[in-house]
Design a protein around this motif. Structure first.
Motif, PDB file in Angstrom:
ATOM      1  N   THR A  69       0.871  -1.429   0.014  1.00 26.66           N
ATOM      2  CA  THR A  69      -0.128  -0.070  -0.084  1.00 26.66           C
ATOM      3  C   THR A  69       0.773   1.300  -0.049  1.00 26.66           C
ATOM      4  N   VAL A  70       0.870   1.967  -0.865  1.00 27.25           N
ATOM      5  CA  VAL A  70       1.619   3.194  -1.223  1.00 27.25           C
ATOM      6  C   VAL A  70       0.753   4.365  -1.055  1.00 27.25           C
ATOM      7  N   THR A  71       1.104   5.200  -0.360  1.00 22.45           N
ATOM      8  CA  THR A  71       0.417   6.455  -0.151  1.00 22.45           C
ATOM      9  C   THR A  71       1.264   7.724  -0.442  1.00 22.45           C
ATOM     10  N   LEU A  72       0.823   8.602  -1.348  1.00 21.17           N
ATOM     11  CA  LEU A  72       1.341   9.559  -1.598  1.00 21.17           C
ATOM     12  C   LEU A  72       0.536  10.932  -1.414  1.00 21.17           C
ATOM     13  N   ASP A  73       1.237  12.082  -1.015  1.00 25.33           N
ATOM     14  CA  ASP A  73       0.521  13.228  -1.078  1.00 25.33           C
ATOM     15  C   ASP A  73       0.744  14.097  -2.391  1.00 25.33           C
ATOM     16  N   VAL A  74      -0.469  14.341  -3.008  1.00 24.03           N
ATOM     17  CA  VAL A  74      -0.170  14.972  -4.297  1.00 24.03           C
ATOM     18  C   VAL A  74      -1.333  16.137  -4.425  1.00 24.03           C
ATOM     19  N   PRO A  75      -1.266  17.340  -3.523  1.00 21.12           N
ATOM     20  CA  PRO A  75      -2.080  18.145  -3.355  1.00 21.12           C
ATOM     21  C   PRO A  75      -2.218  18.914  -4.755  1.00 21.12           C
ATOM     22  N   GLY A  76      -3.289  19.381  -5.106  1.00 18.27           N
ATOM     23  CA  GLY A  76      -3.566  20.286  -6.158  1.00 18.27           C
ATOM     24  C   GLY A  76      -3.412  19.594  -7.425  1.00 18.27           C
ATOM     25  N   ILE A  77      -3.319  18.209  -7.443  1.00 19.55           N
ATOM     26  CA  ILE A  77      -3.523  17.331  -8.657  1.00 19.55           C
ATOM     27  C   ILE A  77      -5.010  16.553  -8.816  1.00 19.55           C
ATOM     28  N   ALA A  78      -5.469  17.073 -10.167  1.00 18.85           N
ATOM     29  CA  ALA A  78      -6.906  16.375 -10.277  1.00 18.85           C
ATOM     30  C   ALA A  78      -6.689  15.021 -10.721  1.00 18.85           C
ATOM     31  N   ARG A  79      -7.739  14.241 -10.782  1.00 17.43           N
ATOM     32  CA  ARG A  79      -7.521  12.654 -10.956  1.00 17.43           C
ATOM     33  C   ARG A  79      -7.484  12.616 -12.407  1.00 17.43           C
ATOM     34  N   GLU A  80      -8.121  13.533 -13.287  1.00 18.13           N
ATOM     35  CA  GLU A  80      -8.169  13.428 -14.712  1.00 18.13           C
ATOM     36  C   GLU A  80      -6.442  13.694 -15.225  1.00 18.13           C
ATOM     37  N   ASP A  81      -5.753  14.462 -14.320  1.00 15.69           N
ATOM     38  CA  ASP A  81      -4.295  14.708 -14.717  1.00 15.69           C
ATOM     39  C   ASP A  81      -3.373  13.758 -14.639  1.00 15.69           C
ATOM     40  N   LEU A  82      -3.466  12.684 -13.430  1.00 15.44           N
ATOM     41  CA  LEU A  82      -2.819  11.707 -13.211  1.00 15.44           C
ATOM     42  C   LEU A  82      -2.983  10.522 -14.036  1.00 15.44           C
ATOM     43  N   SER A  83      -1.468   9.971 -14.183  1.00 15.92           N
ATOM     44  CA  SER A  83      -1.440   8.718 -15.333  1.00 15.92           C
ATOM     45  C   SER A  83      -0.479   7.950 -14.420  1.00 15.92           C
ATOM     46  N   ILE A  84      -0.857   6.436 -14.095  1.00 20.20           N
ATOM     47  CA  ILE A  84      -0.320   5.585 -13.431  1.00 20.20           C
ATOM     48  C   ILE A  84      -0.149   4.316 -14.541  1.00 20.20           C
ATOM     49  N   ASP A  85       1.364   4.107 -14.496  1.00 26.05           N
ATOM     50  CA  ASP A  85       1.689   2.830 -15.431  1.00 26.05           C
ATOM     51  C   ASP A  85       2.334   1.936 -14.510  1.00 26.05           C
ATOM     52  N   ILE A  86       2.074   0.640 -14.678  1.00 25.63           N
ATOM     53  CA  ILE A  86       2.967  -0.378 -14.032  1.00 25.63           C
ATOM     54  C   ILE A  86       3.330  -1.563 -15.149  1.00 25.63           C
ATOM     55  N   GLU A  87       4.676  -1.580 -15.061  1.00 28.74           N
ATOM     56  CA  GLU A  87       5.345  -2.447 -16.037  1.00 28.74           C
ATOM     57  C   GLU A  87       6.320  -3.476 -15.100  1.00 28.74           C
ATOM     58  N   GLY A  88       5.865  -4.578 -14.858  1.00 24.93           N
ATOM     59  CA  GLY A  88       6.544  -5.668 -14.114  1.00 24.93           C
ATOM     60  C   GLY A  88       6.386  -5.282 -12.736  1.00 24.93           C
ATOM     61  N   ALA A  89       7.726  -4.950 -12.092  1.00 25.69           N
ATOM     62  CA  ALA A  89       7.848  -4.465 -10.717  1.00 25.69           C
ATOM     63  C   ALA A  89       7.909  -2.768 -10.541  1.00 25.69           C
ATOM     64  N   VAL A  90       7.851  -2.017 -11.803  1.00 25.46           N
ATOM     65  CA  VAL A  90       7.961  -0.651 -11.644  1.00 25.46           C
ATOM     66  C   VAL A  90       6.685   0.104 -11.996  1.00 25.46           C
ATOM     67  N   VAL A  91       6.297   0.903 -10.898  1.00 26.81           N
ATOM     68  CA  VAL A  91       5.257   1.898 -10.856  1.00 26.81           C
ATOM     69  C   VAL A  91       5.635   3.265 -11.264  1.00 26.81           C
ATOM     70  N   ARG A  92       5.131   3.842 -12.278  1.00 24.99           N
ATOM     71  CA  ARG A  92       5.449   5.233 -12.771  1.00 24.99           C
ATOM     72  C   ARG A  92       4.216   5.845 -12.780  1.00 24.99           C
ATOM     73  N   ILE A  93       4.234   7.192 -11.997  1.00 30.02           N
ATOM     74  CA  ILE A  93       3.263   7.936 -11.523  1.00 30.02           C
ATOM     75  C   ILE A  93       3.759   9.386 -12.112  1.00 30.02           C
TER      76      ILE A  93
END
Length: 127
Positions: free
Chosen positions: A50-74
């Motif tokens: 479980t990863v918790t990140l503070d990202v204030p001021g960022i809208a849900r539509e503006d975020l992109s989360i990509d997962i490839e193998g063991a790497v998570v890119r936000i």
């Protein structure tokens, strides 16, 4: 004051490199925190991280989360008001189908399911 250059031989180089890395880690931790930054928390159980990140001021539509193998890119899209970009590598592959993400009040919570290793071992019949 006179400074003389230190000459390192090939035989002692690995020991110095290890010391250099340890010193660099110490300085980074002392002056810049634990390297992950404030507002980052990682918890683990048998089935998921479980990863918790503070990202204030960022809208849900503006975020992109990509997962490839063991790497998570936000990262945020180019047209977002606030830019954010991070990548994390976990020690085990992630099951993308069982992973969830939630953004609530400026806090992004990712539940990254661990991919269970599959054994390819087969039993054969002895004739």
């Amino acid at each position: 004051m006179f400074f003389a250059p230190a000459v390192r031989t090939r035989a002692t180089a690995p020991a110095y490199r290890s010391f250099d890395r340890s010193f660099e880690r110490f300085v980074n931790d002392a002056f810049f925190g634990n390297g992950l930054g404030q507002g980052f928390r990682l918890e683990q159980d048998d089935k998921a991280w479980t990863v918790t990140l503070d990202v204030p001021g960022i809208a849900r539509e503006d975020l992109s989360i990509d997962i490839e193998g063991a790497v998570v890119r936000i990262e945020t899209k180019a047209e977002a008001k606030r830019q954010y970009k991070a990548a994390y590598e976990l020690p085990q592959d992630i099951d993308v189908d069982a992973t969830t993400a939630k953004l609530e009040n400026g806090v992004l919570t990712l539940v990254l399911a661990k991919k269970q290793p599959v054994s390819n071992a087969r039993q054969i019949e002895i004739k």
